[in-house]
Design a protein around this motif. Structure first.
Motif, PDB file in Angstrom:
ATOM      1  N   ASN A   6       1.044 -39.677  32.683  1.00 10.46           N
ATOM      2  CA  ASN A   6       2.298 -40.684  33.590  1.00 10.46           C
ATOM      3  C   ASN A   6       2.701 -40.778  32.041  1.00 10.46           C
ATOM      4  O   ASN A   6       2.003 -41.396  31.249  1.00 10.46           O
ATOM      5  CB  ASN A   6       1.824 -41.589  34.061  1.00 10.46           C
ATOM      6  CG  ASN A   6       1.422 -41.484  35.255  1.00 10.46           C
ATOM      7  OD1 ASN A   6       1.755 -40.387  36.151  1.00 10.46           O
ATOM      8  ND2 ASN A   6      -0.553 -42.436  35.894  1.00 10.46           N
ATOM      9  N   VAL A   7       4.006 -40.749  31.901  1.00  8.49           N
ATOM     10  CA  VAL A   7       4.823 -41.251  31.355  1.00  8.49           C
ATOM     11  C   VAL A   7       4.899 -42.908  30.874  1.00  8.49           C
ATOM     12  O   VAL A   7       5.924 -43.328  31.784  1.00  8.49           O
ATOM     13  CB  VAL A   7       6.365 -40.576  30.646  1.00  8.49           C
ATOM     14  CG1 VAL A   7       6.790 -41.718  29.258  1.00  8.49           C
ATOM     15  CG2 VAL A   7       6.182 -39.164  30.631  1.00  8.49           C
ATOM     16  N   GLY A   8       4.796 -43.132  30.519  1.00  3.50           N
ATOM     17  CA  GLY A   8       4.808 -44.823  30.043  1.00  3.50           C
ATOM     18  C   GLY A   8       5.350 -45.694  28.534  1.00  3.50           C
ATOM     19  O   GLY A   8       6.624 -44.653  28.764  1.00  3.50           O
ATOM     20  N   SER A   9       5.081 -46.045  27.766  1.00  2.00           N
ATOM     21  CA  SER A   9       5.951 -47.127  27.397  1.00  2.00           C
ATOM     22  C   SER A   9       5.803 -47.777  26.440  1.00  2.00           C
ATOM     23  O   SER A   9       4.161 -48.355  26.590  1.00  2.00           O
ATOM     24  CB  SER A   9       7.224 -47.888  27.768  1.00  2.00           C
ATOM     25  OG  SER A   9       7.870 -48.363  26.016  1.00  2.00           O
ATOM     26  N   MET A  10       5.161 -47.927  24.585  1.00  2.00           N
ATOM     27  CA  MET A  10       5.036 -48.804  23.957  1.00  2.00           C
ATOM     28  C   MET A  10       5.205 -50.370  24.693  1.00  2.00           C
ATOM     29  O   MET A  10       4.267 -51.328  24.336  1.00  2.00           O
ATOM     30  CB  MET A  10       4.321 -48.606  22.919  1.00  2.00           C
ATOM     31  CG  MET A  10       4.314 -47.822  22.273  1.00  2.00           C
ATOM     32  SD  MET A  10       2.389 -47.557  22.425  1.00  2.00           S
ATOM     33  CE  MET A  10       1.551 -46.964  20.618  1.00  2.00           C
ATOM     34  N   GLY A  11       6.193 -50.244  24.964  1.00  2.00           N
ATOM     35  CA  GLY A  11       6.939 -51.538  25.521  1.00  2.00           C
ATOM     36  C   GLY A  11       6.119 -52.203  27.356  1.00  2.00           C
ATOM     37  O   GLY A  11       6.242 -53.326  27.199  1.00  2.00           O
ATOM     38  N   VAL A  54      -7.171 -37.784  33.216  1.00  3.23           N
ATOM     39  CA  VAL A  54      -5.243 -38.719  33.201  1.00  3.23           C
ATOM     40  C   VAL A  54      -5.706 -38.373  32.314  1.00  3.23           C
ATOM     41  O   VAL A  54      -5.869 -39.484  31.504  1.00  3.23           O
ATOM     42  CB  VAL A  54      -5.410 -40.009  34.217  1.00  3.23           C
ATOM     43  CG1 VAL A  54      -4.610 -40.881  34.079  1.00  3.23           C
ATOM     44  CG2 VAL A  54      -5.877 -39.722  35.637  1.00  3.23           C
ATOM     45  N   THR A  55      -3.385 -39.276  31.532  1.00  2.00           N
ATOM     46  CA  THR A  55      -3.436 -39.521  30.317  1.00  2.00           C
ATOM     47  C   THR A  55      -2.172 -40.314  30.434  1.00  2.00           C
ATOM     48  O   THR A  55      -1.083 -39.678  30.892  1.00  2.00           O
ATOM     49  CB  THR A  55      -3.204 -38.148  29.571  1.00  2.00           C
ATOM     50  OG1 THR A  55      -4.387 -37.735  29.246  1.00  2.00           O
ATOM     51  CG2 THR A  55      -2.655 -38.578  28.555  1.00  2.00           C
ATOM     52  N   LEU A  56      -2.095 -41.470  30.029  1.00  2.69           N
ATOM     53  CA  LEU A  56      -0.829 -42.730  29.731  1.00  2.69           C
ATOM     54  C   LEU A  56       0.133 -42.288  28.501  1.00  2.69           C
ATOM     55  O   LEU A  56      -0.645 -41.886  26.953  1.00  2.69           O
ATOM     56  CB  LEU A  56      -1.416 -43.994  29.853  1.00  2.69           C
ATOM     57  CG  LEU A  56      -0.080 -44.858  29.914  1.00  2.69           C
ATOM     58  CD1 LEU A  56       0.812 -44.736  31.086  1.00  2.69           C
ATOM     59  CD2 LEU A  56      -0.851 -45.799  29.722  1.00  2.69           C
ATOM     60  N   VAL A  57       0.573 -41.125  28.470  1.00  2.00           N
ATOM     61  CA  VAL A  57       1.943 -41.147  27.218  1.00  2.00           C
ATOM     62  C   VAL A  57       2.605 -42.349  27.054  1.00  2.00           C
ATOM     63  O   VAL A  57       3.828 -42.485  27.693  1.00  2.00           O
ATOM     64  CB  VAL A  57       2.900 -39.916  27.489  1.00  2.00           C
ATOM     65  CG1 VAL A  57       3.624 -39.648  26.395  1.00  2.00           C
ATOM     66  CG2 VAL A  57       1.760 -38.558  27.600  1.00  2.00           C
ATOM     67  N   GLU A  58       2.248 -42.834  25.742  1.00  5.63           N
ATOM     68  CA  GLU A  58       3.318 -43.667  25.123  1.00  5.63           C
ATOM     69  C   GLU A  58       3.972 -43.626  24.680  1.00  5.63           C
ATOM     70  O   GLU A  58       3.414 -44.260  23.318  1.00  5.63           O
ATOM     71  CB  GLU A  58       2.678 -45.181  25.030  1.00  5.63           C
ATOM     72  CG  GLU A  58       1.699 -44.918  26.121  1.00  5.63           C
ATOM     73  CD  GLU A  58       0.170 -46.728  26.023  1.00  5.63           C
ATOM     74  OE1 GLU A  58       0.148 -47.604  26.304  1.00  5.63           O
ATOM     75  OE2 GLU A  58      -0.712 -46.416  25.246  1.00  5.63           O
ATOM     76  N   PRO A  59       5.417 -43.641  24.908  1.00  2.11           N
ATOM     77  CA  PRO A  59       6.162 -42.994  23.898  1.00  2.11           C
ATOM     78  C   PRO A  59       6.836 -44.596  23.639  1.00  2.11           C
ATOM     79  O   PRO A  59       6.909 -45.271  23.907  1.00  2.11           O
ATOM     80  CB  PRO A  59       7.670 -42.224  24.580  1.00  2.11           C
ATOM     81  CG  PRO A  59       7.096 -42.784  25.894  1.00  2.11           C
ATOM     82  CD  PRO A  59       6.227 -42.863  26.108  1.00  2.11           C
ATOM     83  N   ALA A  60       7.721 -44.823  22.251  1.00  2.00           N
ATOM     84  CA  ALA A  60       8.471 -45.519  21.250  1.00  2.00           C
ATOM     85  C   ALA A  60      10.195 -44.694  21.371  1.00  2.00           C
ATOM     86  O   ALA A  60      10.527 -44.368  22.795  1.00  2.00           O
ATOM     87  CB  ALA A  60       7.759 -46.002  20.141  1.00  2.00           C
ATOM     88  N   GLY A  61      10.555 -45.165  20.389  1.00  2.00           N
ATOM     89  CA  GLY A  61      11.959 -44.733  20.809  1.00  2.00           C
ATOM     90  C   GLY A  61      11.974 -43.715  20.229  1.00  2.00           C
ATOM     91  O   GLY A  61      11.555 -42.958  19.315  1.00  2.00           O
ATOM     92  N   TYR A  62      13.693 -43.148  20.911  1.00  2.00           N
ATOM     93  CA  TYR A  62      13.790 -41.570  20.848  1.00  2.00           C
ATOM     94  C   TYR A  62      15.704 -41.553  21.020  1.00  2.00           C
ATOM     95  O   TYR A  62      16.265 -42.863  21.566  1.00  2.00           O
ATOM     96  CB  TYR A  62      14.176 -40.594  21.453  1.00  2.00           C
ATOM     97  CG  TYR A  62      12.158 -40.220  21.190  1.00  2.00           C
ATOM     98  CD1 TYR A  62      11.062 -40.303  20.276  1.00  2.00           C
ATOM     99  CD2 TYR A  62      11.222 -41.274  21.793  1.00  2.00           C
ATOM    100  CE1 TYR A  62      10.156 -39.709  20.563  1.00  2.00           C
ATOM    101  CE2 TYR A  62       9.485 -41.231  22.168  1.00  2.00           C
ATOM    102  CZ  TYR A  62       9.337 -40.337  20.736  1.00  2.00           C
ATOM    103  OH  TYR A  62       8.160 -39.792  20.772  1.00  2.00           O
TER     104      TYR A  62
END
Length: 269
Positions: free
Chosen positions: A131-136, A172-180
């Motif tokens: 699941n793509v979450g966010s550092m936000g 299960v993995t939470l992918v936590e991106p920042a800005g791109y």
């Protein structure tokens, strides 16, 4: 036999880049999107890529895409819930309809996809949901409270899901991106009526965005692919070092605040 990953929101940004990174590493890819005419033209030349229509707010389209993917490739070994967008605006400015739409796409959408694919994974006692979450999701930002709150919801859903399906052999993995540097900003939804009192909040957000260090999209998605299908993938994977530094600082602030008021907390036990 090659494994298969289903990616939502594959027409642009992280989802689009993930398609190429998975193919490069020998995966079959089901690239789903609301409008298949927006698929990268290079997808058509890749035998490993199947482009399908899926709107994560439309349950029948999800069911059709998952069923077609299994029929075509024989299995779905991983799902990357990437589809989403950002709702901008001060909380007072955002309409209830906009809030509901944000949650329908960013929160309910991934849940519907998970519910559609879990019977297949449970039967096989294997699979991975990313699941793509966010550092936000950890650090809320001015004029972004609705968006970041949706990512906080994704975080908690992911952590709870991991405890439910782990005993079934499903990771299960939470992918936590920042800005791109993607079209996230241009796809973000503005409010209809801005209130001048919130101009400082918009300025603060603009300043934050201008000083943020952008992550490397290709390297980030490559990192996601590398942990997909492994025996012990992480529950949380931060991509984009700037976001990790930001969240670490937020946790330090949070614990300092708890400690400052612990003398009050202890009176409530």
């Amino acid at each position: 036999m090659s494994k298969t990953v289903l990616i939502t929101g594959a027409s642009s940004g992280m989802g689009e880049e993930a398609v190429f990174q998975y193919v490069e590493r020998g995966w079959n890819v089901v690239a789903t999107m609301r409008d298949t005419s927006k698929a990268n033209p290079h997808f058509a030349a890749l035998n490993e890529v199947l482009v399908l229509r899926m709107d994560v707010t439309d349950a029948p389209s999800i069911e059709r895409a998952v069923s077609t993917a299994i029929d075509h490739f024989g299995s779905v070994d991983a799902v990357m819930n990437n589809a989403g967008y950002g709702q901008l605006g001060g909380l007072e400015e955002v309409t209830p309809q906009q809030i509901r739409a944000q949650y329908e796409t960013n929160v309910i959408g991934p849940v519907l996809v998970i519910q559609a694919v879990l019977p297949h994974m449970r039967e096989r006692r294997s699979g991975q949901i990313l699941n793509v979450g966010s550092m936000g999701g950890h650090v809320s930002l001015p004029t972004m409270a609705v968006y970041t709150s949706s990512k906080s919801a994704v975080q908690n859903l992911t952590e709870g899901l991991a405890k439910e399906v782990g005993p079934l052999g499903i990771h299960v993995t939470l992918v936590e991106p920042a800005g791109y540097t993607t079209n996230f900003g241009s796809n973000a939804q503005p409010v209809a009526n801005r209130l001048p009192d919130y101009d400082p909040a918009y300025s603060a957000m603009a300043e934050f965005a201008a000083t943020s260090v952008r992550g490397d999209l290709a390297k980030s998605m490559a990192a996601v692919v590398e942990i997909t299908g492994t025996d012990a993938p992480p529950l949380h994977l931060a991509v984009g070092a700037f976001g990790l530094d930001l969240v670490r600082g937020r946790f330090e602030e949070l614990m300092a605040e708890y400690e400052e008021w612990e003398h009050v907390t202890r009176t409530t036990g």
